[in-house]
Design a protein around this motif. Structure first.
Motif, short mmCIF file in Angstrom:
data_model
loop_
_atom_site.label_atom_id
_atom_site.label_comp_id
_atom_site.label_asym_id
_atom_site.label_seq_id
_atom_site.Cartn_x
_atom_site.Cartn_y
_atom_site.Cartn_z
N LYS A 155 1.00 -1.17 -0.13
CA LYS A 155 0.14 -0.21 0.02
C LYS A 155 0.84 1.37 -0.01
O LYS A 155 0.48 2.09 -0.70
N ARG A 158 2.61 1.76 -3.47
CA ARG A 158 1.62 2.17 -4.76
C ARG A 158 1.29 3.67 -4.18
O ARG A 158 1.33 4.24 -5.14
N SER A 159 1.15 4.11 -2.89
CA SER A 159 0.72 5.34 -2.75
C SER A 159 1.83 6.41 -3.12
O SER A 159 1.69 7.51 -3.53
N ARG A 161 4.22 5.80 -5.30
CA ARG A 161 4.40 5.77 -6.90
C ARG A 161 3.19 6.82 -7.60
O ARG A 161 3.55 7.38 -8.52
N LYS A 162 2.21 7.05 -6.79
CA LYS A 162 1.00 8.02 -7.35
C LYS A 162 1.30 9.45 -7.11
O LYS A 162 0.86 10.14 -7.81
#
Length: 163
Positions: A155, A158-159, A161-162
């Motif tokens: 999590k 992914r956060s 990378r955003k």
């Protein structure tokens, strides 16, 4: 010379029983390698034995890819579950490379090598997820098991990378 005879009133004495031993500590949680692979991530470790080998074995069992960043100059030092051994000749200084080549660090119970990897990760702004590991910073996200640790790491990656 003769040894003196024991006194006739000497009786055998009973020694007190040894103190009760404390219960052994619980075994450490299994390394999260299998969960890392199932999440589609690559496992990066120091590539040697012990926890590193167990994590690599778990990743391979789940069909994952493993990278071992080795302290020495011989690829054959890698545990048998390492797909890509990277020799460094840097000894324990290779811990910096382990961290720099990771998107997050999952720290298990360990000694000073683990502590140094935690410190390098915190200094470089990488997320650190702990399972019964060093509790030296409020930035370390303590989890209870490998499943929770990998879920948290994924999590966070992914956060990040955003952003």
């Amino acid at each position: 010379p003769r040894l003196p005879r024991p006194h006739r009133n000497t009786r055998p004495r009973r020694c007190p029983p040894p103190p009760a031993r404390p219960d052994p500590p619980p075994p450490p949680p299994p390394p999260p390698g299998e969960r890392v692979a199932k999440a589609g991530a690559v496992l990066v470790s120091g590539g040697l034995g012990g926890v590193m080998e167990a994590a690599s074995q778990g990743a391979k069992k789940a069909g994952g890819v493993t990278i071992g960043i080795l302290p020495g100059t011989d690829k054959n030092e890698a545990n048998p579950y390492i797909d890509y051994p990277i020799v460094t000749g840097l000894g324990e200084a290779r811990n910096v490379l382990v961290v720099r080549n990771s998107d997050a660090v999952i720290a298990l119970p360990g000694e000073f090598g683990t502590l140094s990897e935690i410190a390098f990760a915190l200094k470089s702004g990488k997320p650190v997820i702990g399972i019964s590991t060093w509790d030296i910073s409020e930035k370390i996200i303590q989890t209870k098991n490998p499943e929770e640790a990998v879920e948290t790491a994924v999590k966070l990656i992914r956060s990040n990378r955003k952003q």
